[in-house]
Design a protein around this motif. Structure first.
Motif, PDB file in Angstrom:
ATOM      1  N   GLY A 172      16.257 -67.213 -57.440  1.00 20.16           N
ATOM      2  CA  GLY A 172      14.957 -66.246 -57.139  1.00 20.16           C
ATOM      3  C   GLY A 172      15.437 -64.739 -56.807  1.00 20.16           C
ATOM      4  O   GLY A 172      14.957 -63.871 -56.546  1.00 20.16           O
ATOM      5  N   LYS A 173      16.972 -64.574 -57.060  1.00 21.63           N
ATOM      6  CA  LYS A 173      17.686 -63.458 -56.648  1.00 21.63           C
ATOM      7  C   LYS A 173      17.249 -62.208 -57.414  1.00 21.63           C
ATOM      8  O   LYS A 173      16.849 -61.100 -56.915  1.00 21.63           O
ATOM      9  N   THR A 174      17.323 -62.597 -58.802  1.00 21.26           N
ATOM     10  CA  THR A 174      17.074 -61.309 -59.684  1.00 21.26           C
ATOM     11  C   THR A 174      15.510 -60.909 -59.429  1.00 21.26           C
ATOM     12  O   THR A 174      15.050 -59.606 -59.692  1.00 21.26           O
ATOM     13  N   PHE A 227      19.541 -48.439 -60.218  1.00 21.47           N
ATOM     14  CA  PHE A 227      19.618 -49.984 -60.431  1.00 21.47           C
ATOM     15  C   PHE A 227      20.455 -50.142 -61.576  1.00 21.47           C
ATOM     16  O   PHE A 227      20.183 -49.821 -62.753  1.00 21.47           O
ATOM     17  N   ALA A 228      21.191 -51.327 -61.274  1.00 20.48           N
ATOM     18  CA  ALA A 228      21.894 -51.730 -62.746  1.00 20.48           C
ATOM     19  C   ALA A 228      21.702 -53.176 -62.793  1.00 20.48           C
ATOM     20  O   ALA A 228      22.203 -54.155 -61.726  1.00 20.48           O
ATOM     21  N   ALA A 229      21.272 -53.672 -63.737  1.00 22.05           N
ATOM     22  CA  ALA A 229      20.743 -55.028 -64.173  1.00 22.05           C
ATOM     23  C   ALA A 229      22.123 -55.826 -64.300  1.00 22.05           C
ATOM     24  O   ALA A 229      23.209 -55.549 -64.615  1.00 22.05           O
ATOM     25  N   GLN A 230      21.885 -57.411 -64.545  1.00 22.40           N
ATOM     26  CA  GLN A 230      23.086 -57.978 -64.785  1.00 22.40           C
ATOM     27  C   GLN A 230      23.517 -57.567 -66.295  1.00 22.40           C
ATOM     28  O   GLN A 230      24.738 -57.884 -66.658  1.00 22.40           O
ATOM     29  N   ASP A 231      22.690 -57.482 -67.112  1.00 24.23           N
ATOM     30  CA  ASP A 231      22.948 -57.180 -68.425  1.00 24.23           C
ATOM     31  C   ASP A 231      22.872 -55.751 -68.623  1.00 24.23           C
ATOM     32  O   ASP A 231      21.866 -55.131 -68.571  1.00 24.23           O
ATOM     33  N   PRO A 232      24.056 -54.910 -68.914  1.00 25.97           N
ATOM     34  CA  PRO A 232      24.165 -53.632 -68.788  1.00 25.97           C
ATOM     35  C   PRO A 232      22.952 -52.778 -69.844  1.00 25.97           C
ATOM     36  O   PRO A 232      22.809 -53.620 -71.123  1.00 25.97           O
ATOM     37  N   SER A 233      22.500 -51.733 -69.703  1.00 30.63           N
ATOM     38  CA  SER A 233      21.484 -51.140 -70.390  1.00 30.63           C
ATOM     39  C   SER A 233      22.086 -49.822 -71.253  1.00 30.63           C
ATOM     40  O   SER A 233      21.180 -49.150 -71.710  1.00 30.63           O
ATOM     41  N   VAL A 234      23.379 -49.968 -71.240  1.00 33.01           N
ATOM     42  CA  VAL A 234      24.000 -48.457 -72.090  1.00 33.01           C
ATOM     43  C   VAL A 234      23.698 -48.660 -73.314  1.00 33.01           C
ATOM     44  O   VAL A 234      23.560 -49.751 -74.090  1.00 33.01           O
TER      45      VAL A 234
END
Length: 247
Positions: free
Chosen positions: A43-45, A98-105
């Motif tokens: 449930g972390k994410t 916020f920086a998600a586990q999968d980068p959004s660049v």
């Protein structure tokens, strides 16, 4: 004693019949590094996305204080009121990164162009975007790669760029979801060093990981999640005394 600036109150999140979060309570203090440890599916994410308002709880509230107003001393005035993250999206956008586990660049843009784009999304002036970008490029060790397309960067460099983009507007609270996932031990240590540097600038950081040893070394306090619940939280020493801290 540091003041609480963000808190979760009895957060429940359901997707259909599946209950992902089961009454989570949590307080985050100004200036700390708070680590959330738990295995995949704990449930972390979902909790992190709830903290920033990306996910609306089925029950409960996420409440925040404006860190700028907490330190306001003029004439003894001080705003200590809490606000629901869902009701103040503009303020949340300014305060949180916020920086998600999968980068959004964006792969086709250069490192510098990515930073400029994200800065524009926060309505920063051209001058502020340029100034902030140069500071972050040096902090993240990306200055010599500023003209490279993101698609040509290594995995570790992409992670650093993604975090830099989340910091372009100088947020007071930074949320990082598994920032060292898929990195080798050397790059993981380098990432933790960067997180320490960011925190020393006064940024409150909330970070999730499944690496207990790193979380214990880096964080002021730790929350242990399992099966949608916050089983324990406290200092690393307190967690060890509880006889928990791994899943």
């Amino acid at each position: 004693m540091a003041e609480v600036i963000l808190k979760a109150q009895n957060i429940v999140k359901k997707y259909g019949d599946k209950e992902v979060l089961k009454g989570v309570n949590l307080d985050i203090k100004a200036g700390e590094i708070f680590g959330i440890i738990g295995s995949s599916g704990s449930g972390k994410t979902t909790l992190l996305n709830s903290l920033i308002g990306f996910v609306s709880p089925t029950k409960g509230e996420i409440l925040f204080r404006d860190p700028h107003l907490l330190s306001y001393k003029d004439a003894g005035a001080k705003d200590t009121s809490f606000r629901n993250v869902l009701h103040y999206p503009k303020q949340v956008k300014e305060i949180f990164g916020f920086a998600a586990q999968d980068p959004s660049v964006y792969g086709k843009l250069s490192v510098m162009e990515n930073l400029d784009l994200f800065g524009s999304l926060y309505n920063l002036s051209k001058g502020s975007r340029k100034t902030n970008a140069h500071i972050l490029l040096k902090l993240m060790g990306l200055y010599n790669s500023r003209k490279f397309q993101a698609t040509n960067l290594s995995g570790g460099m992409v992670k650093r760029l993604d975090i830099a983009c989340s910091l372009i507007h100088d947020p007071k609270i930074l949320i990082l979801d598994e920032p060292t996932a898929d990195l080798d031990p050397y790059l993981r240590r380098h990432m933790w060093d960067l997180i320490r540097k960011i925190n020393k600038k006064g940024t409150t950081i909330i970070i999730s990981s499944h690496y207990l040893d790193e979380i214990e070394e880096l964080c002021d306090r730790i929350g242990v999640m399992s099966n949608g619940k916050m089983q324990n939280y406290g200092t690393p020493q307190e967690i060890k005394k509880m006889g928990d801290g791994s899943e």
